[in-house]
Design a protein around this motif. Structure first.
Motif, mmCIF file in Angstrom:
data_model
loop_
_atom_site.group_PDB
_atom_site.id
_atom_site.type_symbol
_atom_site.label_atom_id
_atom_site.label_comp_id
_atom_site.label_asym_id
_atom_site.label_seq_id
_atom_site.Cartn_x
_atom_site.Cartn_y
_atom_site.Cartn_z
ATOM 1 N N ARG A 130 18.891 10.499 20.060
ATOM 2 C CA ARG A 130 17.480 10.815 20.267
ATOM 3 C C ARG A 130 17.251 12.320 20.385
ATOM 4 O O ARG A 130 18.160 13.081 20.678
ATOM 5 C CB ARG A 130 16.957 10.127 21.527
ATOM 6 C CG ARG A 130 16.830 8.622 21.357
ATOM 7 C CD ARG A 130 16.368 7.973 22.611
ATOM 8 N NE ARG A 130 17.408 8.166 23.641
ATOM 9 C CZ ARG A 130 17.329 7.716 24.867
ATOM 10 N NH1 ARG A 130 16.278 7.055 25.256
ATOM 11 N NH2 ARG A 130 18.301 7.910 25.721
ATOM 12 N N ASP A 131 16.013 12.711 20.181
ATOM 13 C CA ASP A 131 15.574 14.106 20.295
ATOM 14 C C ASP A 131 16.287 15.038 19.329
ATOM 15 O O ASP A 131 16.483 16.216 19.608
ATOM 16 C CB ASP A 131 15.697 14.609 21.737
ATOM 17 C CG ASP A 131 14.834 13.804 22.687
ATOM 18 O OD1 ASP A 131 13.720 13.419 22.287
ATOM 19 O OD2 ASP A 131 15.270 13.542 23.816
ATOM 20 N N ASN A 132 16.714 14.506 18.201
ATOM 21 C CA ASN A 132 17.219 15.284 17.075
ATOM 22 C C ASN A 132 16.311 14.945 15.901
ATOM 23 O O ASN A 132 16.100 13.772 15.601
ATOM 24 C CB ASN A 132 18.664 14.896 16.734
ATOM 25 C CG ASN A 132 19.640 15.327 17.800
ATOM 26 O OD1 ASN A 132 19.833 16.510 18.032
ATOM 27 N ND2 ASN A 132 20.253 14.359 18.469
ATOM 28 N N ASP A 133 15.760 15.935 15.256
ATOM 29 C CA ASP A 133 14.805 15.730 14.167
ATOM 30 C C ASP A 133 15.565 15.504 12.862
ATOM 31 O O ASP A 133 15.608 16.368 11.994
ATOM 32 C CB ASP A 133 13.875 16.938 14.069
ATOM 33 C CG ASP A 133 12.686 16.682 13.186
ATOM 34 O OD1 ASP A 133 12.459 15.513 12.800
ATOM 35 O OD2 ASP A 133 11.964 17.649 12.867
ATOM 36 N N ILE A 134 16.175 14.315 12.734
ATOM 37 C CA ILE A 134 17.079 14.039 11.616
ATOM 38 C C ILE A 134 16.359 13.785 10.293
ATOM 39 O O ILE A 134 16.938 13.956 9.231
ATOM 40 C CB ILE A 134 18.024 12.857 11.932
ATOM 41 C CG1 ILE A 134 17.228 11.579 12.193
ATOM 42 C CG2 ILE A 134 18.935 13.206 13.086
ATOM 43 C CD1 ILE A 134 18.081 10.342 12.358
ATOM 44 N N GLY A 135 15.128 13.325 10.333
ATOM 45 C CA GLY A 135 14.377 13.044 9.110
ATOM 46 C C GLY A 135 14.670 11.661 8.555
ATOM 47 O O GLY A 135 15.618 10.979 8.956
ATOM 48 N N ASP A 136 13.852 11.267 7.583
ATOM 49 C CA ASP A 136 13.928 9.914 7.037
ATOM 50 C C ASP A 136 15.185 9.642 6.218
ATOM 51 O O ASP A 136 15.747 8.549 6.281
ATOM 52 C CB ASP A 136 12.694 9.622 6.180
ATOM 53 C CG ASP A 136 11.422 9.520 7.012
ATOM 54 O OD1 ASP A 136 11.520 9.372 8.248
ATOM 55 O OD2 ASP A 136 10.326 9.593 6.421
ATOM 56 N N LEU A 137 15.632 10.612 5.429
ATOM 57 C CA LEU A 137 16.835 10.390 4.611
ATOM 58 C C LEU A 137 18.060 10.133 5.484
ATOM 59 O O LEU A 137 18.841 9.214 5.230
ATOM 60 C CB LEU A 137 17.101 11.585 3.696
ATOM 61 C CG LEU A 137 16.287 11.634 2.411
ATOM 62 C CD1 LEU A 137 16.579 12.930 1.658
ATOM 63 C CD2 LEU A 137 16.571 10.442 1.530
ATOM 64 N N ALA A 138 18.239 10.942 6.506
ATOM 65 C CA ALA A 138 19.372 10.761 7.413
ATOM 66 C C ALA A 138 19.231 9.449 8.182
ATOM 67 O O ALA A 138 20.210 8.728 8.377
ATOM 68 C CB ALA A 138 19.484 11.938 8.371
ATOM 69 N N ALA A 139 18.014 9.135 8.606
ATOM 70 C CA ALA A 139 17.785 7.884 9.335
ATOM 71 C C ALA A 139 18.118 6.675 8.454
ATOM 72 O O ALA A 139 18.706 5.706 8.919
ATOM 73 C CB ALA A 139 16.337 7.812 9.813
ATOM 74 N N ARG A 140 17.765 6.757 7.174
ATOM 75 C CA ARG A 140 18.096 5.664 6.251
ATOM 76 C C ARG A 140 19.612 5.514 6.118
ATOM 77 O O ARG A 140 20.147 4.404 6.051
ATOM 78 C CB ARG A 140 17.464 5.896 4.888
ATOM 79 C CG ARG A 140 17.709 4.757 3.922
ATOM 80 C CD ARG A 140 16.949 4.928 2.627
ATOM 81 N NE ARG A 140 15.516 4.897 2.793
ATOM 82 C CZ ARG A 140 14.779 3.772 2.934
ATOM 83 N NH1 ARG A 140 15.393 2.611 2.950
ATOM 84 N NH2 ARG A 140 13.484 3.832 3.059
ATOM 85 N N GLU A 141 20.322 6.624 6.109
ATOM 86 C CA GLU A 141 21.792 6.583 6.030
ATOM 87 C C GLU A 141 22.370 5.886 7.265
ATOM 88 O O GLU A 141 23.291 5.072 7.163
ATOM 89 C CB GLU A 141 22.337 8.009 5.902
ATOM 90 C CG GLU A 141 23.780 8.096 5.567
ATOM 91 C CD GLU A 141 24.127 7.643 4.156
ATOM 92 O OE1 GLU A 141 25.322 7.373 3.929
ATOM 93 O OE2 GLU A 141 23.246 7.549 3.282
#
Length: 193
Positions: A130-141
């Protein structure tokens, strides 16, 4: 004879982390290490990884530091290539985003390293990003990593991510954590008389 089983450390530099590594190397009693908010930076990722390979730590807390993408990847790459029985990794608020200075890789490449680890570790129960702005591409991974876990029949894993990602990906991550096979026995329902 003194035995250390849990340590909360207030080290304010990578040099302090190196000293901690020397002190704890070979410790067979320490199970929980907390280095939250210690200003750890990218080089500390490799030092923490080395410490995990030379100790019996099963709970690691590094929340509120600046490991960023590179330090996180250095730490997790070792976890994914060696049989380290880490049960929980709390790595929230560590600048795992595309804004970090000195990063060679971004959140997507870091998420690929995390995914490799998620799909092979049988020990992990909790990973807090949490509290890391990983973005959608990283979240999908990461979501795909959880899908791989479910397919492989690995035990339940609680993966906490920022809600600042696509709502569908966020909900899928939450539901996949619930679909993983649990490690414990289910309670039998009581029969009515």
């Amino acid at each position: 004879e003194r035995r250390v089983r849990e340590a909360v450390v207030s080290t304010q530099s990578t040099g302090g982390m190196a000293n901690l590594l020397v002190c704890l190397t070979g410790n067979t009693e320490l199970k929980h290490l907390s280095v939250n908010y210690c200003n750890l930076t990218i080089p500390s990722g490799a030092l923490l990884a080395e410490l995990l390979t030379k100790s019996t730590i099963i709970h690691l807390e590094v929340t509120g530091n600046e490991l960023q993408c590179d330090g996180t990847a250095q730490l997790i790459d070792v976890l994914g290539t060696q049989d380290i029985p880490l049960k929980s990794l709390l790595i929230a608020d560590n600048g795992i985003d595309s804004h970090g200075k000195g990063n060679q890789r971004g959140p997507f490449m870091t998420a690929k390293v995390i995914r490799r680890w998620l799909t092979c570790t049988q020990y992990l129960e909790l990973c807090d990003l949490r509290d890391n702005d990983i973005g959608d591409l990283a979240a999908r991974e990461l979501m795909d990593g959880l899908t791989d876990r479910v397919t492989a029949g690995l035990k339940n894993l609680q993966l906490l991510v920022t809600c600042r990602i696509d709502a569908t990906i966020y909900k899928t991550i939450q539901s996949l954590a619930k679909k993983s096979k649990g490690g414990g026995k289910k309670k039998k329902k009581r029969k009515k008389k």
